[in-house]
Design a protein around this motif. Structure first.
Motif, PDB file in Angstrom:
ATOM      1  N   VAL A 251      34.570  -4.714  63.121  1.00 23.62           N
ATOM      2  CA  VAL A 251      34.236  -4.586  61.709  1.00 23.62           C
ATOM      3  C   VAL A 251      34.873  -3.321  61.146  1.00 23.62           C
ATOM      4  N   LEU A 252      35.445  -3.419  59.949  1.00 26.57           N
ATOM      5  CA  LEU A 252      36.005  -2.242  59.293  1.00 26.57           C
ATOM      6  C   LEU A 252      34.866  -1.324  58.876  1.00 26.57           C
ATOM      7  N   THR A 253      34.856  -0.122  59.409  1.00 24.79           N
ATOM      8  CA  THR A 253      33.745   0.783  59.148  1.00 24.79           C
ATOM      9  C   THR A 253      33.915   1.472  57.808  1.00 24.79           C
ATOM     10  N   GLY A 254      32.833   1.995  57.282  1.00 21.93           N
ATOM     11  CA  GLY A 254      32.880   2.717  56.014  1.00 21.93           C
ATOM     12  C   GLY A 254      31.494   3.135  55.595  1.00 21.93           C
ATOM     13  N   THR A 255      31.431   4.169  54.759  1.00 25.80           N
ATOM     14  CA  THR A 255      30.139   4.657  54.305  1.00 25.80           C
ATOM     15  C   THR A 255      29.807   4.144  52.919  1.00 25.80           C
ATOM     16  N   GLY A 256      30.711   3.393  52.304  1.00 27.19           N
ATOM     17  CA  GLY A 256      30.465   2.916  50.960  1.00 27.19           C
ATOM     18  C   GLY A 256      30.764   4.003  49.939  1.00 27.19           C
ATOM     19  N   VAL A 257      30.768   3.644  48.678  1.00 30.97           N
ATOM     20  CA  VAL A 257      31.062   4.604  47.610  1.00 30.97           C
ATOM     21  C   VAL A 257      29.947   4.576  46.583  1.00 30.97           C
ATOM     22  N   ASN A 258      29.859   5.672  45.807  1.00 27.67           N
ATOM     23  CA  ASN A 258      28.852   5.803  44.762  1.00 27.67           C
ATOM     24  C   ASN A 258      29.289   5.064  43.510  1.00 27.67           C
ATOM     25  N   ARG A 259      28.353   4.502  42.795  1.00 26.89           N
ATOM     26  CA  ARG A 259      28.656   3.730  41.603  1.00 26.89           C
ATOM     27  C   ARG A 259      29.274   4.575  40.490  1.00 26.89           C
ATOM     28  N   GLU A 260      29.169   5.901  40.585  1.00 24.38           N
ATOM     29  CA  GLU A 260      29.682   6.781  39.543  1.00 24.38           C
ATOM     30  C   GLU A 260      31.151   7.131  39.712  1.00 24.38           C
ATOM     31  N   ILE A 261      31.763   6.819  40.860  1.00 21.75           N
ATOM     32  CA  ILE A 261      33.174   7.193  40.998  1.00 21.75           C
ATOM     33  C   ILE A 261      34.021   6.377  40.032  1.00 21.75           C
ATOM     34  N   SER A 262      35.170   6.925  39.668  1.00 18.64           N
ATOM     35  CA  SER A 262      36.013   6.300  38.654  1.00 18.64           C
ATOM     36  C   SER A 262      36.824   5.145  39.224  1.00 18.64           C
ATOM     37  N   LEU A 263      37.333   4.327  38.309  1.00 17.41           N
ATOM     38  CA  LEU A 263      38.237   3.259  38.723  1.00 17.41           C
ATOM     39  C   LEU A 263      39.462   3.830  39.423  1.00 17.41           C
ATOM     40  N   LYS A 264      39.939   4.964  38.923  1.00 18.27           N
ATOM     41  CA  LYS A 264      41.108   5.594  39.537  1.00 18.27           C
ATOM     42  C   LYS A 264      40.808   6.014  40.964  1.00 18.27           C
ATOM     43  N   LYS A 265      39.650   6.638  41.174  1.00 19.97           N
ATOM     44  CA  LYS A 265      39.269   7.067  42.520  1.00 19.97           C
ATOM     45  C   LYS A 265      39.111   5.865  43.444  1.00 19.97           C
ATOM     46  N   ALA A 266      38.528   4.782  42.922  1.00 24.15           N
ATOM     47  CA  ALA A 266      38.375   3.573  43.729  1.00 24.15           C
ATOM     48  C   ALA A 266      39.740   3.028  44.129  1.00 24.15           C
ATOM     49  N   TRP A 267      40.662   3.014  43.185  1.00 30.54           N
ATOM     50  CA  TRP A 267      42.021   2.542  43.473  1.00 30.54           C
ATOM     51  C   TRP A 267      42.678   3.389  44.555  1.00 30.54           C
ATOM     52  N   GLU A 268      42.546   4.699  44.432  1.00 28.42           N
ATOM     53  CA  GLU A 268      43.147   5.603  45.417  1.00 28.42           C
ATOM     54  C   GLU A 268      42.565   5.373  46.812  1.00 28.42           C
ATOM     55  N   LEU A 269      41.236   5.140  46.884  1.00 30.77           N
ATOM     56  CA  LEU A 269      40.600   4.864  48.184  1.00 30.77           C
ATOM     57  C   LEU A 269      41.116   3.560  48.777  1.00 30.77           C
ATOM     58  N   MET A 270      41.286   2.550  47.936  1.00 30.96           N
ATOM     59  CA  MET A 270      41.806   1.268  48.418  1.00 30.96           C
ATOM     60  C   MET A 270      43.222   1.432  48.971  1.00 30.96           C
ATOM     61  N   GLN A 271      44.048   2.218  48.267  1.00 24.26           N
ATOM     62  CA  GLN A 271      45.415   2.437  48.751  1.00 24.26           C
ATOM     63  C   GLN A 271      45.424   3.224  50.054  1.00 24.26           C
ATOM     64  N   GLU A 272      44.550   4.220  50.126  1.00 22.39           N
ATOM     65  CA  GLU A 272      44.479   5.059  51.326  1.00 22.39           C
ATOM     66  C   GLU A 272      44.014   4.268  52.539  1.00 22.39           C
ATOM     67  N   LYS A 273      43.006   3.410  52.340  1.00 27.70           N
ATOM     68  CA  LYS A 273      42.424   2.655  53.449  1.00 27.70           C
ATOM     69  C   LYS A 273      43.053   1.277  53.632  1.00 27.70           C
ATOM     70  N   LYS A 274      43.980   0.946  52.724  1.00 34.57           N
ATOM     71  CA  LYS A 274      44.641  -0.355  52.765  1.00 34.57           C
ATOM     72  C   LYS A 274      43.613  -1.483  52.708  1.00 34.57           C
ATOM     73  N   GLU A 275      42.685  -1.351  51.775  1.00 40.14           N
ATOM     74  CA  GLU A 275      41.627  -2.330  51.588  1.00 40.14           C
ATOM     75  C   GLU A 275      41.671  -2.867  50.159  1.00 40.14           C
ATOM     76  N   THR A 276      41.058  -4.009  49.951  1.00 39.08           N
ATOM     77  CA  THR A 276      41.026  -4.610  48.619  1.00 39.08           C
ATOM     78  C   THR A 276      39.621  -4.669  48.039  1.00 39.08           C
ATOM     79  N   THR A 277      38.624  -4.248  48.821  1.00 43.67           N
ATOM     80  CA  THR A 277      37.227  -4.294  48.382  1.00 43.67           C
ATOM     81  C   THR A 277      36.497  -3.052  48.855  1.00 43.67           C
ATOM     82  N   LEU A 278      35.690  -2.489  47.972  1.00 43.64           N
ATOM     83  CA  LEU A 278      34.842  -1.357  48.352  1.00 43.64           C
ATOM     84  C   LEU A 278      33.385  -1.736  48.128  1.00 43.64           C
ATOM     85  N   ALA A 279      32.523  -1.309  49.051  1.00 43.32           N
ATOM     86  CA  ALA A 279      31.087  -1.525  48.889  1.00 43.32           C
ATOM     87  C   ALA A 279      30.504  -0.360  48.091  1.00 43.32           C
TER      88      ALA A 279
END
Length: 555
Positions: free
Chosen positions: A80-108
């Motif tokens: 299973v791909l591990t992760g701690t999840g993200v806070n609902r307050e982070i920005s769309l830009k930050k979410a995009w950057e995390l997806m690019q960094e982790k090579k993922e298409t979905t964040l919890a």
């Protein structure tokens, strides 16, 4: 990053486990763990612990192995791909950057307790750009000023850095101070450049926030007035076009995340069910939750490719009908047994050890000796108990000289008197008054494939003859119900008198009594003790060596 799956192998006996099944699993696990390989060996049980085995475990201060209802491949058996999840307050830009960094298409998206609140996908981010035509979206979403500053690489000049833009619209002061004066209202967010008059107008009309672009100089008078009115001022190096383009990227993901009808899995979910769910939806990633509902990682379609069946070792059986559920999908590594060769099949070669002895624990003892591993007192007590149980204190025809020799040696290590201990152990196992018919039935019950039919054989051994007579009357109605509703064509239940070395055999199912008469050559004999659905078999005490072989030959 992928989680590190623990390399472990489950050692497990048959369903409706007897004392040998439980004790051999514990003893063999101990032995394997002493041999020094990287694998962790863990004893398991495939059913409830009977009264006799409870007595043994309590006597030698051992816990019962954990119940293993199934060995189907589960989510936790995949990387299973591990992760701690993200806070609902982070920005769309930050979410995009995390997806690019982790090579993922979905964040919890999780709360402070790691409980799942929703998911945000790369598709959600793309839609946020295409569908936003509302100039109040930043305030409706409750966008924090910190998120705006971070998205724009800006610097706070005045105001509350921890505040939230919660009321008003977003305006661009591109047409001069007069137009701004006509357009803006108190509480608006104004994006502007170095026009001092526009800056003054925005402050005078109590704007909530000023975004000043192009690295424009901000006069001290503007800064002082902004601070006095608690107006947030953020200085940005980007030009006006870039700033406007980036603004919506500061929106919190909580505004766009999916919260309803989420497809989630738990670590315990079987992959067979997981595949069915994944086949019916288009998205690729699924949150995985633990037993407390906390987010532990993402499960994707590629995780399925790397899933591996549970590693298992079977002890005291090799019949598929007796094995734990899901065994056909497990990675069977070994079989340690003392029964006939059964119906278990494997894809590749395995270590298979079956010896014509009275007890699996006798084989495990030999393996201790072969590997030069010292047997602790408690483990010796468990193995000795298994031998006493399976051989009826060396009375059973299945008992060999080797079993007796090993049993006495183990008794010496365990520090017990075999006769006194066996009496207490058998008495504990014979205490059936508080048990239901179902509990008694499953205490030592096994299924066998006999030709084209499936039969069941159960056994209760007791020192108390009166108790066995009572059981005969109690169990017959229950056995009839099992045959009527179950897959067994016939059921035979052995009520074995340990002291008399005899069995009252209950025979249920069409042709059951006739089959027993044929198996033991009793047809036409008048001296055979019979009652309704019961045939008395003197000298018969072993299911493995006497009853099953006779039935196999007769079918």
């Amino acid at each position: 990053m992928k989680n590190q799956l623990e390399d472990r192998t489950l050692i497990i006996g048959h369903k409706n486990p007897d004392t040998d099944s439980i004790c051999s699993a514990i003893a063999y696990s101990y032995l394997k763990n002493q041999l020094g390989d990287a694998t962790k060996y863990v004893p398991r049980r495939a059913g409830e612990v009977n009264e006799e085995t409870k007595f043994v475990l309590d006597y030698f201060h051992q816990e019962a192995p954990q119940l293993q209802k199934s060995v189907e491949t589960q989510v936790k058996d995949a990387p299973v791909l591990t992760g701690t999840g993200v806070n609902r307050e982070i920005s769309l830009k930050k979410a995009w950057e995390l997806m690019q960094e982790k090579k993922e298409t979905t964040l919890a998206v999780v709360d402070e307790n790691q409980k799942l609140e929703g998911v945000i996908t790369i598709n959600d981010i793309a839609k946020s750009y295409m569908k936003i035509l509302d100039n109040t979206i930043l305030s409706k979403a409750g966008t924090s000023y910190a998120s705006i500053a971070q998205t724009l690489d800006g610097k706070f000049v005045a105001g509350d850095e921890h505040g939230v833009f919660s009321k008003g619209k977003t305006l661009i002061a591109a047409s001069g101070a007069e137009h701004l004066k006509e357009s803006m209202e108190e509480g608006d967010l104004i994006i502007l450049g170095d026009e001092v008059q526009c800056q003054k107008e925005a402050v005078d009309h109590h704007a909530a926030c000023l975004i000043i672009c192009d690295g424009a100089k901000i006069g001290q008078e503007i800064i002082d007035q902004a601070k006095a009115k608690n107006i947030v001022v953020i200085a940005v190096e980007h030009d006006l076009f870039t700033t406007v383009r980036l603004m919506n990227q500061s929106l919190p993901i909580g505004y766009f995340m999916t919260t309803k009808d989420l497809d989630t899995f738990t670590l315990e979910d079987d992959l067979i069910e997981v595949k069915e769910v994944m086949a019916g939806v288009r998205h690729r990633d699924f949150p995985v939750l633990d037993a407390e509902g906390k987010f532990v990682g993402m499960f994707s379609r590629r995780c399925l490719l790397n899933a591996k069946g549970k590693k298992i070792i079977l002890v005291d059986h090799n019949e598929k009908t007796q094995a734990v559920d899901g065994m056909e999908h497990a990675d069977l590594r070994e079989v340690i047994d003392h029964h006939r060769m059964g119906t278990v099949e494997t894809v590749g070669p395995i270590y298979y050890r079956a010896q014509p002895l009275g007890c699996t624990a006798t084989i495990v003892y030999q393996m201790f000796k072969e590997n030069g591993v010292e047997i602790p007192k408690e483990i010796a007590g468990l193995m000795c108990s298994a031998i006493i149980s399976d051989t009826l204190l060396f009375r059973s025809p299945t008992c060999t000289p080797v079993d007796k020799e090993v049993g006495m040696e183990l008794a010496k290590i365990a520090g017990i008197d075999v006769n006194a201990y066996a009496n207490d152990m058998f008495a504990a196992g014979s205490n059936l008054k508080k048990m239901t018919d179902e509990q008694i039935f499953h205490q030592d019950y096994k299924q066998f494939a006999l030709g084209k039919m499936t039969i069941g054989i159960g056994q209760i051994s007791s020192l108390n003859a009166d108790e066995l007579v009572t059981l005969e009357k109690r169990l017959l109605p229950y056995l009839e119900g099992v045959v009527a509703e179950g897959e067994e064509s016939m059921i035979f239940f052995m009520l074995t008198n340990i002291l008399e070395e005899s069995t009252s055999l209950l025979c249920v199912g069409e042709g059951a009594e006739a089959l027993i008469e044929k198996a033991f050559a009793l047809e036409g004999k008048d001296d055979v003790i019979r009652r309704t659905q019961m045939i008395y078999l003197p000298g018969v005490v072993s299911r493995k060596k006497q009853l099953v072989p006779a039935l196999v030959v007769s079918v």
